[in-house]
Design an enzyme around this catalytic site. Structure first.
Site, PDB file in Angstrom:
ATOM      1  N   HIS A  84       0.816  -1.210   0.000  1.00  0.00           N
ATOM      2  CA  HIS A  84       0.000   0.000   0.000  1.00  0.00           C
ATOM      3  C   HIS A  84       0.854   1.267   0.000  1.00  0.00           C
ATOM      4  CE1 HIS A  84      -3.300   2.612   1.861  1.00  0.00           C
ATOM      5  NE2 HIS A  84      -3.906   2.054   0.830  1.00  0.00           N
ATOM      6  N   LYS A 137       3.151   4.363  -1.301  1.00  0.00           N
ATOM      7  CA  LYS A 137       3.214   5.239  -2.475  1.00  0.00           C
ATOM      8  C   LYS A 137       4.476   6.062  -2.339  1.00  0.00           C
ATOM      9  CE  LYS A 137      -1.394   4.723  -1.480  1.00  0.00           C
ATOM     10  NZ  LYS A 137      -1.971   4.452  -0.151  1.00  0.00           N
ATOM     11  N   ASP A 171      16.198  10.931  -9.053  1.00  0.00           N
ATOM     12  CA  ASP A 171      17.638  11.237  -9.017  1.00  0.00           C
ATOM     13  C   ASP A 171      18.230  11.084  -7.627  1.00  0.00           C
ATOM     14  OD1 ASP A 171      17.666  11.713 -11.714  1.00  0.00           O
ATOM     15  OD2 ASP A 171      17.486  13.889 -11.531  1.00  0.00           O
ATOM     16  N   HIS A 197      -9.562  11.376   2.139  1.00  0.00           N
ATOM     17  CA  HIS A 197      -8.689  10.204   2.053  1.00  0.00           C
ATOM     18  C   HIS A 197      -7.379  10.419   2.815  1.00  0.00           C
ATOM     19  CE1 HIS A 197      -6.236   7.116  -0.285  1.00  0.00           C
ATOM     20  NE2 HIS A 197      -7.321   6.426   0.022  1.00  0.00           N
ATOM     21  N   LYS A 211      -4.490  10.660   5.711  1.00  0.00           N
ATOM     22  CA  LYS A 211      -4.063   9.706   6.724  1.00  0.00           C
ATOM     23  C   LYS A 211      -3.117  10.439   7.673  1.00  0.00           C
ATOM     24  CE  LYS A 211      -4.015   7.003   2.603  1.00  0.00           C
ATOM     25  NZ  LYS A 211      -5.307   6.376   2.665  1.00  0.00           N
ATOM     26  N   ASP A 255      -0.882  16.166  20.623  1.00  0.00           N
ATOM     27  CA  ASP A 255      -0.589  17.458  21.236  1.00  0.00           C
ATOM     28  C   ASP A 255      -0.066  18.406  20.145  1.00  0.00           C
ATOM     29  OD1 ASP A 255      -1.339  16.246  23.616  1.00  0.00           O
ATOM     30  OD2 ASP A 255       0.707  15.757  24.194  1.00  0.00           O
TER      31      ASP A 255
END
Length: 400
Positions: A146, A148, A153, A318, A320, A325
């Site tokens: 999952h 990404k 370079d 979507h 995440k 704090d």
């Protein structure tokens, strides 16, 4: 009667096979998973929350690549933006840039054989990760890569929640605009992203480049204190537990799927008992069956404990993220669900820089402004169909 007995026996056999396949496959996975996290690193970060802005920057950076382009995505679709993505990669490969592309086998199931053949003919080195394979067929269908990650370079990295497809650039009417968090990274920590990509690349393509200095240039030290934590096979649960236990004043969780493990949920309730404020942001509109219903039994208890829950209404949410704090925040690829906790390969970035945390909290406040509060009265209102969906979702929550 004979047919019923045969059918019953067949169903029982399938259930036993699935249970054994999953348990043995998980046992094997746990035995080979390696726990890794970096020390505190220093880099520079840009945050993207809109797909069009991200992909304008992302495609520009790829077009400017001089040496290598390394890309790992969970999902690449078969649509106009995916074709543009492939076209850019092919052009760079034909210019002599090393291009390596790793896609999850099921997440990118729309990438057909003829597309892969065209990519390879253009000079792109290509592999599917997490292929379905013996002896644990069922387990291998559930464990997805999952992550990404893109490294250009060896100097520029990208990490976050966006995949490649039309919905991510607001071209899916049901899910537009798409709200997500993705970071662009420069500085010394790009070397770690490179190493994580190359570990996965070696596993699925069989090319070991980890000891090649050409892929690990000397990079400047940035200003934002952070660390990367890749996880798989249940490692993420302990990381989230550690975060929650650190909270003294507040916890903010942004996720498209709120399906915590029993241990994490117990820790969230304990945080409320010790006076920590808890805010959860989830989508108003779901993008998958039953994921919303799976969250309701947890959200009811959090609301009853005095937590605040917001449903994002300005498109699909979507993102995440976790903010503890004003001291720690997390942006990465992992959802706050059991699939990310126990099954998927994920990678998250924990930030310890006050200025960066303030930047993220300003984004979150905008998202809360674009949300509506969810109330306990709404969730407790009698709804027969929703109740049945919740029961089914509870039984399947590990796989949602």
């Amino acid at each position: 009667m004979k047919f019923v007995l045969i059918l019953s026996g067949l169903v029982l056999f399938i259930i036993i096979w699935l249970v054994l396949d999953f348990k043995l496959g998980r046992k094997k996975h746990l035995s080979v998973a390696v726990r890794t996290e970096t020390s505190i690193l220093h880099g520079d970060f840009d945050i993207f929350t809109h797909g069009r802005e991200l992909f304008h920057d992302y495609f520009t950076a790829i077009r400017q690549a001089k040496k290598q382009i390394h890309v790992l995505f969970y999902i690449v679709k078969d649509d106009a933006i995916s074709q543009e993505f492939f076209m850019i990669l092919k052009e760079k490969a034909q210019e002599g840039v090393e291009v390596r592309l790793l896609l999850d086998r099921l997440g990118s199931w729309k990438v057909k054989r003829k597309v892969v053949t065209a990519l390879k003919e253009a000079g792109i080195q290509f592999a599917f990760s997490n292929r379905i394979k013996l002896p644990y067929l069922f387990y291998s269908t559930q464990v997805r890569n999952h992550r990404k990650i893109t490294i250009i370079d060896g100097e520029i990295g990208y990490l976050g929640g966006y995949n490649i497809g039309k919905e991510y650039i607001d071209e899916d009417p049901k899910l537009s605009p798409w709200r997500d968090y993705h970071v662009k990274i420069t500085g010394e920590s790009v070397n770690f992203l490179q190493s994580e990509f190359l570990i996965d690349w070696n596993e699925y393509f069989g090319e070991d480049l980890l000891r090649q200095p050409a892929y690990f240039p000397v990079l400047p030290r940035g200003v934002v204190r952070h660390q990367f934590i890749p996880t798989e096979a249940g490692q993420l649960e302990e990381n989230f537990l550690r975060l929650i236990r650190k909270a003294e004043e507040s916890i903010i969780i942004g996720t498209p799927y709120f399906i915590p493990s029993a241990a994490i949920f117990a820790e969230l309730l304990e945080s409320r008992r010790r006076g920590v404020g808890l805010t959860v942001i989830v989508p108003f509109t779901a993008d998958h069956l039953l994921v919303q219903e799976a969250s309701y039994r947890y959200l009811r208890q959090l609301l009853a404990a005095g937590s605040r829950v917001y449903q994002y209404k300005n498109g699909f949410y979507h993102a995440k993220t976790i903010v503890i704090d004003n001291k720690i925040c997390d942006i990465g690829t992992a959802n706050f669900d059991q699939r990310s906790l126990f099954l998927n390969k994920e990678i998250n970035c924990f930030f310890y820089d006050p200025a960066f945390i303030e930047r993220l909290k300003a984004i979150i406040q905008k998202d809360i402004h674009d949300s509506k509060p969810l109330t306990l009265a709404e969730l407790n209102k009698p709804n027969f169909i929703r109740t049945q969906k919740e029961r089914l979702a509870a039984a399947l929550s590990y796989f949602l």
